[in-house]
Design a protein around this motif. Sequence first.
Motif, PDB file in Angstrom:
ATOM      1  N   LEU A  24       0.846  -1.204   0.000  1.00  0.00           N
ATOM      2  CA  LEU A  24       0.000   0.000   0.000  1.00  0.00           C
ATOM      3  C   LEU A  24       0.878   1.250   0.000  1.00  0.00           C
ATOM      4  CD1 LEU A  24      -2.689  -1.229   2.524  1.00  0.00           C
ATOM      5  CD2 LEU A  24      -3.027  -0.779   0.095  1.00  0.00           C
ATOM      6  N   HIS A  26       1.108   5.217  -0.279  1.00  0.00           N
ATOM      7  CA  HIS A  26       0.166   6.277   0.073  1.00  0.00           C
ATOM      8  C   HIS A  26       0.880   7.477   0.671  1.00  0.00           C
ATOM      9  CE1 HIS A  26       1.055   4.147   3.762  1.00  0.00           C
ATOM     10  NE2 HIS A  26       0.678   5.230   4.417  1.00  0.00           N
ATOM     11  N   LYS A  31      -3.756   8.250   5.502  1.00  0.00           N
ATOM     12  CA  LYS A  31      -3.732   6.962   6.202  1.00  0.00           C
ATOM     13  C   LYS A  31      -5.048   6.657   6.916  1.00  0.00           C
ATOM     14  CE  LYS A  31       0.007   5.481   7.535  1.00  0.00           C
ATOM     15  NZ  LYS A  31       1.260   4.961   7.888  1.00  0.00           N
ATOM     16  N   VAL A  35      -6.365   4.624   3.786  1.00  0.00           N
ATOM     17  CA  VAL A  35      -5.418   3.512   3.731  1.00  0.00           C
ATOM     18  C   VAL A  35      -5.698   2.446   4.788  1.00  0.00           C
ATOM     19  CG1 VAL A  35      -2.975   2.890   3.718  1.00  0.00           C
ATOM     20  CG2 VAL A  35      -3.716   5.061   2.728  1.00  0.00           C
ATOM     21  N   TYR A  39      -6.514  -1.446   4.142  1.00  0.00           N
ATOM     22  CA  TYR A  39      -5.703  -2.486   4.771  1.00  0.00           C
ATOM     23  C   TYR A  39      -6.602  -3.485   5.497  1.00  0.00           C
ATOM     24  CZ  TYR A  39      -2.410  -4.745   7.928  1.00  0.00           C
ATOM     25  OH  TYR A  39      -1.667  -5.676   8.629  1.00  0.00           O
ATOM     26  N   LEU A  51       1.887  -2.425   4.981  1.00  0.00           N
ATOM     27  CA  LEU A  51       1.528  -1.059   5.366  1.00  0.00           C
ATOM     28  C   LEU A  51       2.581  -0.616   6.360  1.00  0.00           C
ATOM     29  CD1 LEU A  51      -0.352   1.386   5.343  1.00  0.00           C
ATOM     30  CD2 LEU A  51      -1.727   0.250   7.098  1.00  0.00           C
ATOM     31  N   VAL A  79      -2.586   4.509  -3.446  1.00  0.00           N
ATOM     32  CA  VAL A  79      -3.851   5.064  -2.972  1.00  0.00           C
ATOM     33  C   VAL A  79      -3.813   6.543  -3.333  1.00  0.00           C
ATOM     34  CG1 VAL A  79      -5.368   5.389  -0.992  1.00  0.00           C
ATOM     35  CG2 VAL A  79      -3.911   3.350  -1.129  1.00  0.00           C
TER      36      VAL A  79
END
Length: 127
Positions: A24, A26, A31, A35, A39, A51, A79
């Motif tokens: 991921l 980002h 987050k 994100v 996740y 992550l 993302v």
Amino acid sequence: MKKIFALFGEDGTATVSKIHDIFLCHDTRDKARYVEPLYQAFTARGYGCFLDSKNLGIGDRLTEVIEANITFSRILLVVASPNTVLNLAEKKWIKKEVDHARAADVKILYAFPGGPGEFAECAGALG
């Protein structure tokens, strides 16, 4: 659920003990909003995800561990949001991660969780 570990060999180089499905990628500002829910959704369905806040440890050699985990991912999922575009313009982590995924021949996909408005705002800059 697959758990991913980045370890260091005796020579100090980063290694990965398991291949995972999704890295991921980002901007930190996204987050909590985007994100972490992604996740949770992926891991609940059995996908192994990298992550940073879940997989990096204190004392890890950040660049080496991130690059090793990208290399051994099936997909780098960016993302994407307006924050992502700012991050790319400032040549921060997202650009480094995308560049490394390209060099390692890792498939790159983009997710636009903010919907059509955010897609229109940032899609052109993501090339």
